[in-house]
Design an enzyme around this catalytic site. Structure first.
Site, PDB file in Angstrom:
ATOM      1  N   CYS A 129       0.441  -0.876  -0.302  1.00 28.35           N
ATOM      2  CA  CYS A 129      -0.129  -0.624  -0.007  1.00 28.35           C
ATOM      3  C   CYS A 129       0.905   0.992  -0.271  1.00 28.35           C
ATOM      4  CB  CYS A 129      -1.310  -0.330   1.356  1.00 28.35           C
ATOM      5  SG  CYS A 129      -2.357   1.270   0.947  1.00 28.35           S
ATOM      6  N   ASP A 130       0.519   2.044  -0.768  1.00 28.16           N
ATOM      7  CA  ASP A 130       1.370   3.291  -0.723  1.00 28.16           C
ATOM      8  C   ASP A 130       2.247   4.108  -0.454  1.00 28.16           C
ATOM      9  OD1 ASP A 130      -1.903   4.086  -1.832  1.00 28.16           O
ATOM     10  OD2 ASP A 130      -2.270   5.366  -1.083  1.00 28.16           O
ATOM     11  N   LYS A 131       2.212   4.461   1.018  1.00 28.08           N
ATOM     12  CA  LYS A 131       3.310   4.740   1.626  1.00 28.08           C
ATOM     13  C   LYS A 131       4.995   3.478   1.956  1.00 28.08           C
ATOM     14  CE  LYS A 131       1.249   8.472   1.407  1.00 28.08           C
ATOM     15  NZ  LYS A 131       0.056   7.814   1.357  1.00 28.08           N
ATOM     16  N   CYS A 201      -5.091  -0.654  -4.179  1.00 27.35           N
ATOM     17  CA  CYS A 201      -6.515  -0.207  -5.213  1.00 27.35           C
ATOM     18  C   CYS A 201      -6.090  -0.373  -6.315  1.00 27.35           C
ATOM     19  CB  CYS A 201      -6.561   0.822  -4.836  1.00 27.35           C
ATOM     20  SG  CYS A 201      -7.004   1.280  -2.957  1.00 27.35           S
ATOM     21  N   GLU A 453      -3.587  13.219   2.817  1.00 29.10           N
ATOM     22  CA  GLU A 453      -4.095  13.271   1.370  1.00 29.10           C
ATOM     23  C   GLU A 453      -5.627  13.749   1.817  1.00 29.10           C
ATOM     24  OE1 GLU A 453      -3.867   9.529   0.142  1.00 29.10           O
ATOM     25  OE2 GLU A 453      -2.297   9.578  -0.660  1.00 29.10           O
ATOM     26  N   SER A 479      -4.723  12.222  -2.727  1.00 25.75           N
ATOM     27  CA  SER A 479      -5.137  10.942  -3.061  1.00 25.75           C
ATOM     28  C   SER A 479      -4.978  10.477  -4.457  1.00 25.75           C
ATOM     29  CB  SER A 479      -5.718   9.852  -2.259  1.00 25.75           C
ATOM     30  OG  SER A 479      -5.938   9.025  -3.220  1.00 25.75           O
TER      31      SER A 479
END
Length: 576
Positions: A129-131, A201, A453, A479
């Site tokens: 996920c993202d970070k 995502c 975000e 985001s």
């Protein structure tokens, strides 16, 4: 794969496995079932961001087992450990989002400490996920031991009454629901089908943007970042990564040999070409910082300015990561960029070959329309644009992928909010006006703290049909799922007295994403006068991790980093 014989006397693990004085250390390894042979082989950290917080991370533990098999097959000894993840989809829209960017630093720090404390010789890092993606790659660059990055893979698209959907549709549905355009029953049904599998995502939000970066920058194996999480081929990529990291140990090929200035330029190019997340402009400078390379927001923006937008990916386009993987993957995208002169082909990668060598056998796929040829782009300039002006002397960033050319300028009066919650309440109650520029401030790295975000607010605007009728600027972040005229990373941030802190309701703001301008119709004299009356607000965080982060974090223009980076080193971990 048979790894070459490795001289253990030059590896960090010699401090815990070699010589009579290390007998107590070896006893702990025997206690875990290791053999004499395994103890005296290179020790490889297999770091995963597994947790049960969200589908992004849930498959990582299984994939880590495949990595360990690959390490063992190549005469290495894998040592698995986990670090944290804060998943943005869960943290979004409330105080939990303050933890998101901070988690990037904690991930890098915790991987560093685990590797240092146990003297591991190499690293395979898995993130979902993202970070967690930039956090893991930052740790690799900081430690500079032979390393390979593995993305956990994207989620499969959901289906709502025959139409493909992602979590983006659900966030925007909240806005539709707020104006009576979606019923309670429809919203309930959509939330049960939007996320049907493990994985991050699915659109070109931050996770898939940074996964694309991992291949383009050379730290991930070709094709590995595109395969969705449920696909069995992920285990093959993971096992191969375990084998290949042992080859990197034998060759002493390290992350800083791979992540050069040119490699960072390649990474910024794929962000722009895919209409990727604006967070790429925050994470690439942070990664560069770990390698001792100056590469800030303005450097990233220059590359964005000259890069064609060619991948028709959500949120601005039609497709998700699964579609691009099946069309030819990230190598297909990179091949056309290389052929048209937008990539540096001579950059080294974890395969031991250059980008150009990796892409030599990639053939164009005429039977797909997910990726356009770089000579025939969707738009001639990138999907992400850098801005600068008297409202943002340290720059700002906006995603324009999917926006029509006549929507790339905006001028309107400011409507100021000092928290995201205040702005979201105004949006929910429709107390804002068409034509306004909504300003959300004191949400920067230091002021938040944590640089939240703003997807809940921007998605609600879009769901209300107001995405192109108002603009939004913030010293926080957006985001990768955000669309509409939304400008983030405005610097200097409000908490340090940047111009965004001095705005008042009604001040006229000009945004021009064609010329790269973000201005307020105030003179330098007027801004200076307002600055005299400004005092920083008192933070609600007087202790704990968020307080500690606020004391050390730097500006967004340089990646919101918290330490001096490679420039402050006298010795890198790999050479202890």
């Amino acid at each position: 794969m048979d790894a070459r014989v490795v001289d253990k006397s030059k590896l960090p693990s010699r401090y815990v496995t070699e010589g009579p004085e290390r007998a107590p250390h070896r006893s702990y390894l025997y206690a875990m079932g290791l053999t004499r042979e395994q103890i005296h082989q290179p020790l490889v950290g297999v770091a995963s961001c597994w947790n049960e917080a969200a589908p992004c991370n849930i498959a990582l533990m299984r994939q880590a087992q495949a990595v360990k098999k690959g390490v063992a097959a190549a005469n290495g000894t894998p040592r698995e450990f986990c670090t944290i993840t804060v998943t943005d989809g869960i943290a979004m829209g409330h105080q939990g989002m303050k933890s998101s960017l901070v988690s990037r630093e904690v991930i890098a720090d915790s991987v560093e400490l685990t590797m240092r404390g146990h003297c591991y010789d190499a690293l395979v890092g898995l993130a979902g996920c993202d970070k967690s993606l930039p956090g893991m790659m930052m740790a690799m660059l900081r430690l500079n031991v032979p390393s390979i990055f593995i993305y956990g893979g994207s989620i499969l698209p959901g289906s709502f009454r025959g139409q493909p959907v992602t979590v983006q549709d659900l966030f925007e549905a909240v806005g539709q629901h707020s104006v009576g355009a979606m019923s309670d029953e429809d919203l309930d049904e959509l939330e049960t089908v939007a996320c049907p599998s493990a994985g991050a995502c699915g659109a070109q939000f931050t996770a898939n943007t940074m996964a694309t970066v991992s291949e383009a920058i050379g730290l991930a194996l070709p094709y590995s970042a595109g395969a969705p999480a449920p696909y069995e081929i992920r285990d093959r990529f993971c096992m191969l990564a375990g084998e290949m990291v042992m080859e990197l140990v034998s060759r002493n090929l390290r992350p800083r040999d791979i992540v050069t200035r040119k490699a960072l330029e390649n990474a910024a190019t794929v962000v722009a070409a895919t209409g990727g997340s604006t967070n790429g402009a925050l994470h690439l400078p942070a990664m560069a910082h770990e390698a001792g390379i100056k590469f800030d927001l303005f450097d990233v923006a220059e590359i964005f300015k000259r890069t064609p937008y060619i991948a028709d990916l959500k949120p601005g386009g039609r497709y998700v990561a699964k579609d691009m993987f099946e069309a030819g993957g990230i190598p297909l995208l990179m091949k056309t960029l290389l052929d048209e002169g937008f990539l540096h082909g001579d950059c080294m990668t974890v395969t031991g070959r250059t980008i150009a060598e990796n892409l030599a056998s990639v053939k164009w796929n005429d039977k797909q329309d997910v990726v356009r040829r770089a000579s025939d782009p969707i738009t001639k300039t990138g999907g992400v644009v850098g801005l600068k002006g008297n409202l943002a002397p340290e720059g700002a960033i906006v995603k324009v992928a999917g926006m029509s050319q006549d929507k790339l300028t905006f001028k309107g009066p400011a409507r100021c909010f000092d928290t995201e919650e205040a702005a979201f309440e105004a949006v929910s109650k429709r107390t804002y006006k068409e034509g306004e520029v909504l300003v959300i401030r004191y949400e920067g790295p230091k002021g938040g703290p944590g640089m939240r975000e703003m997807l809940s607010t921007t998605a609600a605007l879009y769901g209300q049909g107001m995405g192109d009728k108002v603009a939004l600027i913030t010293d926080g972040r957006f985001s990768g799922a955000t669309r509409g005229f939304c400008i983030g990373h405005v610097g200097p941030e409000a908490a340090v007295g940047g111009p965004i802190a001095l705005l008042r309701d009604g001040d006229m703001i000009e945004i021009d994403a064609i010329r790269g301008i973000l201005n307020v119709a105030l003179s330098d004299v007027e801004l200076a006068e307002r600055k005299k009356d400004w005092t920083p607000p008192k933070s609600g965080y007087g202790s704990g991790t968020l307080w500690k982060y606020a004391q050390t974090v730097g500006p967004a223009v340089s990646g919101a980093v918290t330490h001096p980076g490679a420039q402050g080193e006298s010795q890198v971990y790999a050479d202890i």
